[in-house]
Design a protein around this motif. Structure first.
Motif, PDB file in Angstrom:
ATOM      1  N   CYS A  54       2.053  -7.581  -0.570  1.00  0.00           N
ATOM      2  CA  CYS A  54       2.055  -8.227   0.744  1.00  0.00           C
ATOM      3  C   CYS A  54       0.918  -9.242   0.789  1.00  0.00           C
ATOM      4  O   CYS A  54      -0.115  -9.048   0.138  1.00  0.00           O
ATOM      5  CB  CYS A  54       1.892  -7.211   1.874  1.00  0.00           C
ATOM      6  SG  CYS A  54       2.165  -7.974   3.500  1.00  0.00           S
ATOM      7  N   LEU A 111      -0.456 -10.062   3.751  1.00  0.00           N
ATOM      8  CA  LEU A 111      -1.279  -9.699   4.900  1.00  0.00           C
ATOM      9  C   LEU A 111      -1.820  -8.281   4.672  1.00  0.00           C
ATOM     10  O   LEU A 111      -1.483  -7.639   3.671  1.00  0.00           O
ATOM     11  CB  LEU A 111      -0.460  -9.761   6.196  1.00  0.00           C
ATOM     12  CG  LEU A 111       0.047 -11.153   6.614  1.00  0.00           C
ATOM     13  CD1 LEU A 111       0.791 -11.071   7.938  1.00  0.00           C
ATOM     14  CD2 LEU A 111      -1.088 -12.170   6.699  1.00  0.00           C
ATOM     15  N   ALA A 112      -2.628  -7.814   5.615  1.00  0.00           N
ATOM     16  CA  ALA A 112      -3.203  -6.462   5.489  1.00  0.00           C
ATOM     17  C   ALA A 112      -3.373  -5.891   6.892  1.00  0.00           C
ATOM     18  O   ALA A 112      -4.489  -5.839   7.428  1.00  0.00           O
ATOM     19  CB  ALA A 112      -4.530  -6.519   4.751  1.00  0.00           C
ATOM     20  N   CYS A 113      -2.272  -5.477   7.494  1.00  0.00           N
ATOM     21  CA  CYS A 113      -2.315  -4.971   8.874  1.00  0.00           C
ATOM     22  C   CYS A 113      -3.018  -3.604   8.902  1.00  0.00           C
ATOM     23  O   CYS A 113      -2.708  -2.731   8.080  1.00  0.00           O
ATOM     24  CB  CYS A 113      -0.907  -4.846   9.429  1.00  0.00           C
ATOM     25  SG  CYS A 113       0.021  -6.387   9.347  1.00  0.00           S
ATOM     26  N   CYS A 157      -0.539  -0.779   9.219  1.00  0.00           N
ATOM     27  CA  CYS A 157       0.626  -0.827   8.317  1.00  0.00           C
ATOM     28  C   CYS A 157       1.017   0.582   7.861  1.00  0.00           C
ATOM     29  O   CYS A 157       0.163   1.364   7.428  1.00  0.00           O
ATOM     30  CB  CYS A 157       0.295  -1.679   7.094  1.00  0.00           C
ATOM     31  SG  CYS A 157       1.640  -1.739   5.884  1.00  0.00           S
ATOM     32  N   THR A 167       3.291   1.062   5.474  1.00  0.00           N
ATOM     33  CA  THR A 167       3.791   1.005   4.091  1.00  0.00           C
ATOM     34  C   THR A 167       2.681   0.473   3.176  1.00  0.00           C
ATOM     35  O   THR A 167       2.924  -0.374   2.317  1.00  0.00           O
ATOM     36  CB  THR A 167       5.050   0.119   3.973  1.00  0.00           C
ATOM     37  OG1 THR A 167       4.767  -1.165   4.531  1.00  0.00           O
ATOM     38  CG2 THR A 167       6.247   0.737   4.673  1.00  0.00           C
ATOM     39  N   TRP A 185       1.114  -2.170  -1.150  1.00  0.00           N
ATOM     40  CA  TRP A 185       0.154  -3.251  -1.446  1.00  0.00           C
ATOM     41  C   TRP A 185      -1.313  -2.834  -1.499  1.00  0.00           C
ATOM     42  O   TRP A 185      -2.146  -3.567  -2.020  1.00  0.00           O
ATOM     43  CB  TRP A 185       0.285  -4.375  -0.414  1.00  0.00           C
ATOM     44  CG  TRP A 185       0.087  -3.924   1.022  1.00  0.00           C
ATOM     45  CD1 TRP A 185       1.060  -3.553   1.899  1.00  0.00           C
ATOM     46  CD2 TRP A 185      -1.150  -3.790   1.735  1.00  0.00           C
ATOM     47  NE1 TRP A 185       0.508  -3.194   3.115  1.00  0.00           N
ATOM     48  CE2 TRP A 185      -0.846  -3.337   3.043  1.00  0.00           C
ATOM     49  CE3 TRP A 185      -2.495  -4.024   1.416  1.00  0.00           C
ATOM     50  CZ2 TRP A 185      -1.820  -3.092   4.016  1.00  0.00           C
ATOM     51  CZ3 TRP A 185      -3.475  -3.790   2.382  1.00  0.00           C
ATOM     52  CH2 TRP A 185      -3.128  -3.330   3.664  1.00  0.00           C
ATOM     53  N   GLY A 243       9.609  -4.810   2.746  1.00  0.00           N
ATOM     54  CA  GLY A 243       8.437  -4.720   1.876  1.00  0.00           C
ATOM     55  C   GLY A 243       7.407  -3.783   2.459  1.00  0.00           C
ATOM     56  O   GLY A 243       7.763  -2.847   3.199  1.00  0.00           O
ATOM     57  N   LYS A 294       2.636 -11.276  13.136  1.00  0.00           N
ATOM     58  CA  LYS A 294       1.595 -10.315  13.505  1.00  0.00           C
ATOM     59  C   LYS A 294       0.678 -10.871  14.599  1.00  0.00           C
ATOM     60  O   LYS A 294       0.329 -12.048  14.592  1.00  0.00           O
ATOM     61  CB  LYS A 294       0.780  -9.933  12.264  1.00  0.00           C
ATOM     62  CG  LYS A 294       1.648  -9.263  11.199  1.00  0.00           C
ATOM     63  CD  LYS A 294       2.367  -8.027  11.740  1.00  0.00           C
ATOM     64  CE  LYS A 294       3.293  -7.355  10.752  1.00  0.00           C
ATOM     65  NZ  LYS A 294       4.698  -7.679  10.912  1.00  0.00           N
TER      66      LYS A 294
HETATM   67  S1  SF4 Z   1       2.940  -4.307   8.317  1.00  0.00           S
HETATM   68 FE1  SF4 Z   1       4.144  -5.676   7.003  1.00  0.00          FE
HETATM   69  S2  SF4 Z   1       2.948  -7.579   6.988  1.00  0.00           S
HETATM   70 FE2  SF4 Z   1       1.578  -5.988   7.700  1.00  0.00          FE
HETATM   71  S3  SF4 Z   1       0.512  -5.281   5.844  1.00  0.00           S
HETATM   72 FE3  SF4 Z   1       2.291  -3.932   6.185  1.00  0.00          FE
HETATM   73  S4  SF4 Z   1       3.894  -4.802   4.942  1.00  0.00           S
HETATM   74 FE4  SF4 Z   1       2.331  -6.392   5.179  1.00  0.00          FE
END
Ligand code: SF4
Length: 213
Positions: free
Chosen positions: A8, A10-12, A15, A17, A21, A56, A106
């Motif tokens: 990914c 980004l790094a929410c 997140c 999942t 990443w 993803g 986001k």
């Molecule tokens: S929520 Fe989506 S965009 Fe944000 S870090 Fe997780 S996979 Fe990436």
């Protein structure tokens, strides 16, 4: 059927999942299976469900590889959706084969810097696509003003905006759903809950579920 791709851009903070990443906390070797496009295609066809959601991580990081996969699946009569964070514009070779875009730009609540999470040219491009829907993850009532600002700035039709509460427990979802659904009624947006949390809470993944490239 979900096809979950690794990595990914980004790094929410919330997140769910991160195993796709966050290599400081997950082992890449444990989580990711590297497959050729033909192997993915054959696995998807063998599953016997002609509705695919490519997700993803951020699947558009691998969109050049996805284009021939989507083309092959469309030829087999599939309905193909892509879930994306809205920071990468799709290439025409892929876009030609996608039936629905689920774009999730986001907000500040994700912890990503503005310059990384909001790429104006990309959001303008998605807003012009009639088959793009925009799902915003909402944490606090202050997030609603940010959604309305993005709606106005990028001319996103309200009926193509979906608000979804952030949360990994039934209680959190229930507490946030009332005021978020009220806001949806007021603004003409759609509302989505998180059905998998309502059904299974934050149950651990089966060991057979692994991210794929
Ligand atoms: S929520 Fe989506 S965009 Fe944000 S870090 Fe997780 S996979 Fe990436």
């Amino acid at each position: 059927m979900f096809l979950r791709l690794a990595q990914c851009n980004l790094a929410c903070s919330w997140c769910d999942t991160k195993y796709t990443w966050d290599w400081d906390n997950y082992r890449y070797e444990d989580e990711v299976t590297t497959l050729a496009m033909e192997e993915v295609r054959d696995a998807v066809l063998a599953y016997g469900c002609p509705h695919l959601v490519i997700t993803g991580g951020e699947p558009l990081l691998q969109q050049r590889e996805l284009a021939p996969l989507a083309a092959a699946l469309k030829q087999s009569g599939f309905f193909c959706e892509v879930e994306t964070n809205g920071s990468i514009l799709p290439v025409p070779e892929l876009a030609a084969h996608i039936d629905q875009w689920n774009v999730s730009p986001k907000l500040a609540n994700s912890g990503n810097p503005l310059a990384r999470r909001t790429i104006p040219a990309v959001l303008e491009g998605f807003a012009r696509l009639p088959n793009a829907f925009f799902k915003f993850v909402v944490v606090d009532p202050e997030d609603l003003a940010e959604v309305c600002e993005l709606r106005d700035r990028f001319n996103i039709p309200p009926e193509r905006i979906i608000l979804m509460p952030e949360g990994r427990s039934y209680e959190t979802l229930r507490n946030r759903s009332q005021w978020i659904s009220d806001a949806c009624v007021k603004e003409g947006f759609r509302f989505s809950t998180r059905l998998h949390i309502l059904l299974w809470a934050d149950e651990a993944r089966p060991v057979t579920e692994r991210a794929s490239i």
